[in-house]
Design an enzyme around this catalytic site. Structure first.
Site, PDB file in Angstrom:
ATOM      1  N   GLY A  42     -26.702 -14.439 -53.046  1.00 30.17           N
ATOM      2  CA  GLY A  42     -27.553 -14.943 -54.124  1.00 30.17           C
ATOM      3  C   GLY A  42     -26.814 -15.514 -55.326  1.00 30.17           C
ATOM      4  O   GLY A  42     -27.305 -16.414 -55.998  1.00 30.17           O
ATOM      5  N   GLU A  97     -23.794 -11.480 -60.863  1.00 28.10           N
ATOM      6  CA  GLU A  97     -24.998 -11.192 -60.070  1.00 28.10           C
ATOM      7  C   GLU A  97     -26.058 -12.279 -60.301  1.00 28.10           C
ATOM      8  O   GLU A  97     -26.096 -12.911 -61.347  1.00 28.10           O
ATOM      9  CB  GLU A  97     -25.579  -9.838 -60.501  1.00 28.10           C
ATOM     10  CG  GLU A  97     -25.572  -8.735 -59.482  1.00 28.10           C
ATOM     11  CD  GLU A  97     -26.240  -9.014 -58.136  1.00 28.10           C
ATOM     12  OE1 GLU A  97     -26.399 -10.169 -57.695  1.00 28.10           O
ATOM     13  OE2 GLU A  97     -26.607  -8.027 -57.492  1.00 28.10           O
ATOM     14  N   ASP A  98     -26.913 -12.439 -59.327  1.00 32.48           N
ATOM     15  CA  ASP A  98     -28.016 -13.377 -59.481  1.00 32.48           C
ATOM     16  C   ASP A  98     -29.127 -12.756 -60.326  1.00 32.48           C
ATOM     17  O   ASP A  98     -29.632 -13.368 -61.259  1.00 32.48           O
ATOM     18  CB  ASP A  98     -28.552 -13.839 -58.112  1.00 32.48           C
ATOM     19  CG  ASP A  98     -28.873 -12.696 -57.154  1.00 32.48           C
ATOM     20  OD1 ASP A  98     -28.643 -11.512 -57.494  1.00 32.48           O
ATOM     21  OD2 ASP A  98     -29.357 -12.982 -56.036  1.00 32.48           O
ATOM     22  N   ASP A 101     -32.820  -6.123 -60.809  1.00 30.74           N
ATOM     23  CA  ASP A 101     -34.222  -5.749 -60.658  1.00 30.74           C
ATOM     24  C   ASP A 101     -34.309  -4.246 -60.934  1.00 30.74           C
ATOM     25  O   ASP A 101     -34.346  -3.819 -62.088  1.00 30.74           O
ATOM     26  CB  ASP A 101     -34.628  -6.153 -59.238  1.00 30.74           C
ATOM     27  CG  ASP A 101     -36.105  -5.984 -58.936  1.00 30.74           C
ATOM     28  OD1 ASP A 101     -36.908  -6.161 -59.852  1.00 30.74           O
ATOM     29  OD2 ASP A 101     -36.443  -5.684 -57.788  1.00 30.74           O
ATOM     30  N   GLY A 103     -31.885  -2.242 -60.464  1.00 27.73           N
ATOM     31  CA  GLY A 103     -30.551  -1.838 -60.908  1.00 27.73           C
ATOM     32  C   GLY A 103     -29.814  -0.988 -59.883  1.00 27.73           C
ATOM     33  O   GLY A 103     -28.653  -0.637 -60.075  1.00 27.73           O
ATOM     34  N   THR A 105     -28.713  -1.660 -56.769  1.00 26.28           N
ATOM     35  CA  THR A 105     -27.586  -2.303 -56.100  1.00 26.28           C
ATOM     36  C   THR A 105     -26.373  -2.295 -57.026  1.00 26.28           C
ATOM     37  O   THR A 105     -25.266  -1.934 -56.617  1.00 26.28           O
ATOM     38  CB  THR A 105     -27.947  -3.768 -55.738  1.00 26.28           C
ATOM     39  OG1 THR A 105     -29.172  -3.752 -55.007  1.00 26.28           O
ATOM     40  CG2 THR A 105     -26.863  -4.413 -54.907  1.00 26.28           C
ATOM     41  N   LEU A 106     -26.590  -2.688 -58.279  1.00 23.85           N
ATOM     42  CA  LEU A 106     -25.491  -2.783 -59.230  1.00 23.85           C
ATOM     43  C   LEU A 106     -24.932  -1.436 -59.613  1.00 23.85           C
ATOM     44  O   LEU A 106     -23.727  -1.303 -59.797  1.00 23.85           O
ATOM     45  CB  LEU A 106     -25.972  -3.520 -60.483  1.00 23.85           C
ATOM     46  CG  LEU A 106     -25.491  -4.953 -60.575  1.00 23.85           C
ATOM     47  CD1 LEU A 106     -23.987  -5.015 -60.746  1.00 23.85           C
ATOM     48  CD2 LEU A 106     -25.848  -5.744 -59.326  1.00 23.85           C
ATOM     49  N   LYS A 129     -34.708  -8.458 -64.891  1.00 23.20           N
ATOM     50  CA  LYS A 129     -36.111  -8.021 -65.018  1.00 23.20           C
ATOM     51  C   LYS A 129     -36.079  -6.611 -65.595  1.00 23.20           C
ATOM     52  O   LYS A 129     -36.156  -5.626 -64.858  1.00 23.20           O
ATOM     53  CB  LYS A 129     -36.768  -7.959 -63.622  1.00 23.20           C
ATOM     54  CG  LYS A 129     -37.024  -9.280 -62.957  1.00 23.20           C
ATOM     55  CD  LYS A 129     -37.878  -9.032 -61.710  1.00 23.20           C
ATOM     56  CE  LYS A 129     -37.591  -9.983 -60.608  1.00 23.20           C
ATOM     57  NZ  LYS A 129     -38.224  -9.612 -59.332  1.00 23.20           N
ATOM     58  N   ASP A 157     -33.218 -15.985 -52.836  1.00 23.91           N
ATOM     59  CA  ASP A 157     -33.978 -16.284 -51.617  1.00 23.91           C
ATOM     60  C   ASP A 157     -35.225 -15.436 -51.470  1.00 23.91           C
ATOM     61  O   ASP A 157     -35.375 -14.382 -52.104  1.00 23.91           O
ATOM     62  CB  ASP A 157     -33.109 -16.013 -50.382  1.00 23.91           C
ATOM     63  CG  ASP A 157     -32.964 -14.516 -50.103  1.00 23.91           C
ATOM     64  OD1 ASP A 157     -32.482 -13.787 -50.996  1.00 23.91           O
ATOM     65  OD2 ASP A 157     -33.367 -14.064 -49.013  1.00 23.91           O
TER      66      ASP A 157
HETATM   67  P1  IMP Z   1     -31.969  -4.182 -57.339  1.00 25.73           P
HETATM   68  O1  IMP Z   1     -31.044  -3.305 -56.562  1.00 25.73           O
HETATM   69  O2  IMP Z   1     -33.401  -3.729 -57.258  1.00 25.73           O
HETATM   70  O3  IMP Z   1     -31.536  -4.410 -58.772  1.00 25.73           O
HETATM   71  O4  IMP Z   1     -32.025  -5.576 -56.591  1.00 25.73           O
HETATM   72  C1  IMP Z   1     -31.070  -6.539 -56.776  1.00 25.73           C
HETATM   73  C2  IMP Z   1     -31.134  -7.528 -55.633  1.00 25.73           C
HETATM   74  O5  IMP Z   1     -32.467  -7.662 -55.124  1.00 25.73           O
HETATM   75  C3  IMP Z   1     -30.732  -8.903 -56.109  1.00 25.73           C
HETATM   76  O6  IMP Z   1     -29.348  -9.115 -56.020  1.00 25.73           O
HETATM   77  C4  IMP Z   1     -31.542  -9.803 -55.207  1.00 25.73           C
HETATM   78  O7  IMP Z   1     -30.858 -10.056 -54.008  1.00 25.73           O
HETATM   79  C5  IMP Z   1     -32.781  -9.018 -54.895  1.00 25.73           C
HETATM   80  N1  IMP Z   1     -33.877  -9.399 -55.782  1.00 25.73           N
HETATM   81  C6  IMP Z   1     -34.454  -8.671 -56.750  1.00 25.73           C
HETATM   82  N2  IMP Z   1     -35.429  -9.341 -57.371  1.00 25.73           N
HETATM   83  C7  IMP Z   1     -35.477 -10.555 -56.765  1.00 25.73           C
HETATM   84  C8  IMP Z   1     -36.287 -11.729 -56.981  1.00 25.73           C
HETATM   85  O8  IMP Z   1     -37.169 -11.819 -57.855  1.00 25.73           O
HETATM   86  N3  IMP Z   1     -36.017 -12.763 -56.151  1.00 25.73           N
HETATM   87  C9  IMP Z   1     -35.063 -12.752 -55.187  1.00 25.73           C
HETATM   88  N4  IMP Z   1     -34.280 -11.689 -54.967  1.00 25.73           N
HETATM   89  C10 IMP Z   1     -34.486 -10.600 -55.753  1.00 25.73           C
HETATM   90 MG    MG Z   2     -31.763 -11.642 -51.987  1.00 24.26          MG
END
Ligand code: IMP
Ligand code: MG
Length: 186
Positions: A42, A97-98, A101, A103, A105-106, A129, A157
Site C-alpha cells: 500500500g 505507511e499508507d 486504522d 493501529g 499492524t503498526l 483514521k 487497495d
Molecule cells: P490497522 O492494523 O487496522 O491499522 O490496519 C492498517 C492496514 O489496513 C493498512 O496498512 C491498510 O493496508 C489496511 N487498511 C486500513 N484501512 C484501510 C482503508 O480505508 N483502505 C484500504 N486499506 C486500509
Molecule cells: Mg491493504
C-alpha cells in the site's frame, strides 16, 4: 458487490501535502541521512512520491506484512511476508505507511523494528483514521487525518484493486447478495 469510488483527496492536493511532509523531514534530518522503510504494497506510491522530494541523503528498504481479516478490516494477527534486506542497527529510520486504522499492524511492526536497535525510529503515514484506533501508536508525520471511511487509491487497495488510482477516494459497496472475505495483504 457493486463498487463505486468518490474522490476524497485529489492528486494535486495529495502531492502538495507530500511535498510539505518532505520539507519537514528535510528540516528534521538536516545534516543526517534517512533510511525509509516502505511497507508493501500500500505504501509504494506514497514512498516514491515522498522520497523524490526529500533532499537529505535517502536509503530505502521494503517490508511486506499481511493481516488476517475481511476485505475492509485488519484482525491484528500480523504475518511477515517479506523482511528487510538490510539490518537497521544504528540507522535513522522512518517507517512509511499508507494508512493507520486500528493501529494493530503498526504497533506490531514498530516493536519488531525497535528490537533491531535503530539509532532512531519514526513513523510517517499518508492517512490516519484516529477514530478507529485500538492499539496506541505514536505518529510523527501525518499527511491527512480522515473520517472513518474505507479509502482506495494512491496505493491503497480493496481486494488488490484500485491501487493505481492517482487520487484517494472513498469506496462504497452496495450489497447485491454476493459474499467476499479472506486474507488481506497490506
Ligand atoms: P490497522 O492494523 O487496522 O491499522 O490496519 C492498517 C492496514 O489496513 C493498512 O496498512 C491498510 O493496508 C489496511 N487498511 C486500513 N484501512 C484501510 C482503508 O480505508 N483502505 C484500504 N486499506 C486500509
Ligand atoms: Mg491493504
Amino acid at each position: 458487490m457493486k463498487e463505486t469510488v468518490r474522490i476524497l483527496l485529489s492528486e494535486s492536493k495529495t502531492e502538495e501535502r507530500i511535498a510539505q511532509l518532505a520539507a519537514q523531514i528535510d528540516r528534521d534530518y538536516a545534516g543526517r541521512s534517512v533510511h525509509l522503510i516502505c511497507i508493501l504494497k500500500g505504501s509504494i506510491f506514497f514512498t516514491c512520491a515522498l522520497a523524490k522530494r526529500i533532499t537529505v541523503p535517502v536509503t530505502m528498504d521494503f517490508m511486506s506484512v499481511s493481516s488476517y481479516g475481511s476485505g475492509t478490516s485488519s484482525s491484528g494477527v500480523v504475518r511477515l511476508i517479506k523482511d528487510l534486506d538490510e539490518p537497521i542497527e544504528g540507522k535513522d529510520v522512518i517507517v512509511i505507511e499508507d494508512i493507520i486504522d486500528s493501529g494493530r499492524t503498526l504497533s506490531y511492526l514498530l516493536q519488531n523494528l525497535q528490537d533491531r536497535k535503530p539509532a532512531s525510529l519514526r513513523l510517517c503515514t499518508l492517512l490516519d483514521k484516529p477514530e478507529r484506533r485500538v492499539a496506541e501508536v505514536k505518529v510523527d508525520y501525518t499527511g491527512f487525518a480522515i473520517p472513518d471511511e474505507f479509502v482506495v487509491g494512491y496505493g491503497l487497495d480493496y481486494a488488490q484493486k484500485y491501487r493505481n488510482l492517482p487520487f484517494i477516494g472513498v469506496l462504497s459497496l452496495e450489497d447485491d447478495g454476493a459474499q467476499e472475505g479472506g486474507d488481506s495483504q497490506q
